[in-house]
Structure formats: C-alpha cells, structure tokens
Motif scaffolding. Structure first.
Motif: not given
Length: 220
Positions: A154-155, A195-201
């Motif tokens: 995971g990133p 809401g500053r970090i997220s996981m996209l694709k």
C-alpha cells in the motif's frame, strides 16, 4: 471524508499488544490536535496493556481472540462485524499482528492505515531493526501507509528517518524508532480526518498531489 464535516471523525483502532501508538493518537484527539474521536478499540489478544490504556481513556474495547476461530476468514468476518458496529470513518492498525484477508482490506479500502517499523518498501515483515543492523544500514525508520492486499504494502503516507548509530543494538534502535512512531502516526491520522491524504487508484495523494514512493519524509 471531507474536511468541512461538522462531526468529529469516528476512528477505530485495532491492537495486539501494549497500545503505545493508540495512546499517542488518543492523546492527540484529547488535545483536539485531531478533529476525531476514537470510538472503539479492538484487540485480537485478551489481557494486553492496550486494553488497559483504552479503559483509562474511557474508550469502549472489544476482544476477539483469534485463537477461537477456525480460519482467518472466520476471524475477519467477526472483526468486520464488530468494526462496523462503531461506524468508523477510519480504521487504524496500531501494532495489530494479524495478516488480513483480501475481503477485509477491500471493505475498508482508502480508510485503513497501518504503521510499520522500517522505511518501506524495505524490510517488510518482522525483525526489521535487526535486519537493518545486519545490512549495515546508515538509516532506518518507520512508515505509515494505506493498507493494500499485499503484506506491508500500500502507498506510503509519511516516514520518519532515524539514523543508525555505530553503537546501536536492536533494543536501542527500536526505542528511537518507536519515539518517532508516536510522532508520525497522529500526524497521519490528523491529515486523514482533515481530508488532506487519500488513496486513489493505488497511489497516495497529499493535498490532491501524488506523493513520492516514500510519502512525506521527516528526518529526526
């Protein structure tokens, strides 16, 4: 998760032991450094110190003893049921020593984070401090990352880099890495609830910009 939501984020923490990272996050919530509340703590082991810490913070806790289940899938099914009772926005793995099934990871994709005592992708798995010493590394550290179906994959979101000293042994290095764990895990949780970090694709983003492989890197 949106930064403008009125209610504090609901956080569930999974533990297997002392719960020191849980405490660091709970203290940050208590001080309002994190706009969130830990609404539940779940341990796969009875009688661990982390459960006592949860009681001190007056946070509900649940024990799901993994030895009482015939399969990993059965255990994870019960774990999902208990987590969902709390209605979490974020699930935090804080020293939770279980390999999670793909179904579990997919259920909480993008809102499931973990901390690992190495500079991932180096030294996935166990005995990270000893492995860093045996390799003669000059730097070691700790990583917070979004969880994927790969073990310790995971990133990456954030890393703290810790210098390896000439006279370090496994215990001394572990102690200094743990000090940084208690710094960066609350930061990562704060960023998530804002809401500053997220996981996209499959990639980690910070303020809508893709992060490098290391994530945000801090040097101690």
């Amino acid at each position: 998760m949106k930064a403008e939501q009125a209610e504090p984020a609901r956080i569930v923490v999974l533990i297997s032991g002392s719960g020191s990272n849980f405490q660091a996050i709970a203290e940050a919530c208590q001080k309002k450094e994190i706009d969130g509340d830990i609404v539940g703590v779940i341990s796969n082991r009875p009688g661990v110190m982390g459960l006592d810490r949860a009681a001190q913070f007056d946070i509900p806790s649940v024990v799901i003893d993994h030895t009482e289940f015939s399969s990993r899938e059965e255990f994870d099914g019960k774990l999902i049921h208990e987590i969902d009772q709390f209605g979490p926005d974020l699930v935090v793995l804080a020293g939770f020593m279980r390999i999670l099934t793909p179904d579990f990871v997919r259920r909480y994709k993008g809102r499931l984070i973990n901390i690992h005592p190495s500079l991932l992708p180096k030294y996935k798995g166990l005995h990270t401090h000893q492995r860093a010493l045996e390799a003669g590394d000059k730097e070691h550290g700790v990583t917070v990352h979004f969880v994927s179906e790969d073990l310790d994959g995971g990133p990456n979101v954030i890393q703290a880099v810790v210098p390896v000293l000439d006279d370090d042994n496994e215990g001394s290095l572990k102690t200094r890495v743990q000090q940084q764990e208690h710094v960066i895990y609350p930061i990562a949780v704060k960023w998530f609830v804002e809401g500053r970090i997220s996981m996209l694709k499959g990639d980690a983003y910070f303020d809508n910009q893709p992060l490098p492989e290391s994530g945000v890197q801090l040097t101690s």
